[in-house]
Enzyme design. Structure first.
Site, short mmCIF file in Angstrom:
data_model
loop_
_atom_site.label_atom_id
_atom_site.label_comp_id
_atom_site.label_asym_id
_atom_site.label_seq_id
_atom_site.Cartn_x
_atom_site.Cartn_y
_atom_site.Cartn_z
N GLY A 92 -8.67 0.09 7.48
CA GLY A 92 -7.78 0.34 6.52
C GLY A 92 -7.12 -0.64 5.59
O GLY A 92 -6.37 -0.81 4.73
N HIS A 99 -5.18 -11.10 3.40
CA HIS A 99 -3.58 -10.92 3.66
C HIS A 99 -3.25 -10.84 4.78
O HIS A 99 -3.77 -9.97 5.57
CB HIS A 99 -2.82 -10.08 2.60
CG HIS A 99 -3.52 -8.72 2.74
ND1 HIS A 99 -4.62 -8.14 1.96
CD2 HIS A 99 -3.10 -7.45 3.44
CE1 HIS A 99 -5.05 -7.00 2.45
NE2 HIS A 99 -3.99 -6.68 2.98
P1 AMP Z 1 -4.09 -3.56 3.54
O1 AMP Z 1 -3.94 -1.96 3.41
O2 AMP Z 1 -3.85 -3.92 4.91
O3 AMP Z 1 -5.21 -3.73 2.48
O4 AMP Z 1 -2.67 -3.89 2.73
C1 AMP Z 1 -2.40 -3.94 1.47
C2 AMP Z 1 -0.89 -4.01 1.23
O5 AMP Z 1 -0.79 -4.43 -0.06
C3 AMP Z 1 -0.40 -2.67 1.37
O6 AMP Z 1 0.64 -2.65 2.61
C4 AMP Z 1 0.34 -2.20 0.09
O7 AMP Z 1 1.82 -1.63 0.28
C5 AMP Z 1 0.52 -3.67 -0.52
N1 AMP Z 1 0.34 -3.48 -1.90
C6 AMP Z 1 -0.57 -2.98 -2.97
N2 AMP Z 1 -0.12 -3.16 -4.19
C7 AMP Z 1 1.14 -4.12 -4.33
C8 AMP Z 1 1.71 -4.70 -5.16
N3 AMP Z 1 1.38 -4.48 -6.50
N4 AMP Z 1 2.70 -5.62 -4.81
C9 AMP Z 1 2.84 -5.64 -3.41
N5 AMP Z 1 2.29 -5.20 -2.31
C10 AMP Z 1 1.00 -4.40 -2.97
#
Ligand code: AMP
Ligand code: ZN
Length: 113
Positions: A92, A99
């Site tokens: 996912g 991160h």
């Molecule tokens: P993943 O799905 O593990 O790759 O996590 C990506 C995360 O980034 C998700 O939890 C999103 O809600 C978060 N995300 C996406 N765009 C942004 C943004 N502009 N600012 C803060 N968080 C974000």
């Protein structure tokens, strides 16, 4: 990386709610929080995911976990917290800049998959 969302957040092109920053790590609020506390910890160096950690770039990963422990103390997360990294589409991962999610503030489901 020109086209990376999190590189743009680090350099201020895209706004974020900053929680912590130092020379190598940036921490900000997840835009779609899954719990009362949901932060993302990212290396300032672009690493696309956990599969790309090497002997050359892994010092920042150790540092990220030091920052996690410091934040947990500062935020008084004595009831616990969870750290998650998703790597690749099956897990996912949606943003391809490494991160770590720091999630806390409620009782979390014990669910691994
Ligand atoms: P993943 O799905 O593990 O790759 O996590 C990506 C995360 O980034 C998700 O939890 C999103 O809600 C978060 N995300 C996406 N765009 C942004 C943004 N502009 N600012 C803060 N968080 C974000
Ligand atoms: Zn990036």
């Amino acid at each position: 990386m020109n086209d990376c969302l999190f590189c743009k957040i680090i350099n201020g092109e895209i706004p974020s709610k900053k929680i912590y920053e130092d020379e190598t790590v940036y921490v900000f609020e997840d835009i779609a929080p899954a719990a009362p506390i949901h932060y993302l910890l990212i290396p300032k160096e672009h690493i696309s995911g956990a599969s790309e950690i090497t002997a050359e770039n892994s010092a920042v990963i150790a540092h990220i976990f030091e920052v996690i422990a410091k934040l947990a103390k500062d935020l008084d997360l004595k009831d616990g917290f969870r750290v998650v990294t998703n790597c690749g589409p099956d897990a996912g991962q949606t943003v391809f800049h490494l991160h770590y999610h720091l999630i806390a503030g409620r009782k979390l489901d014990i669910k691994m998959a």
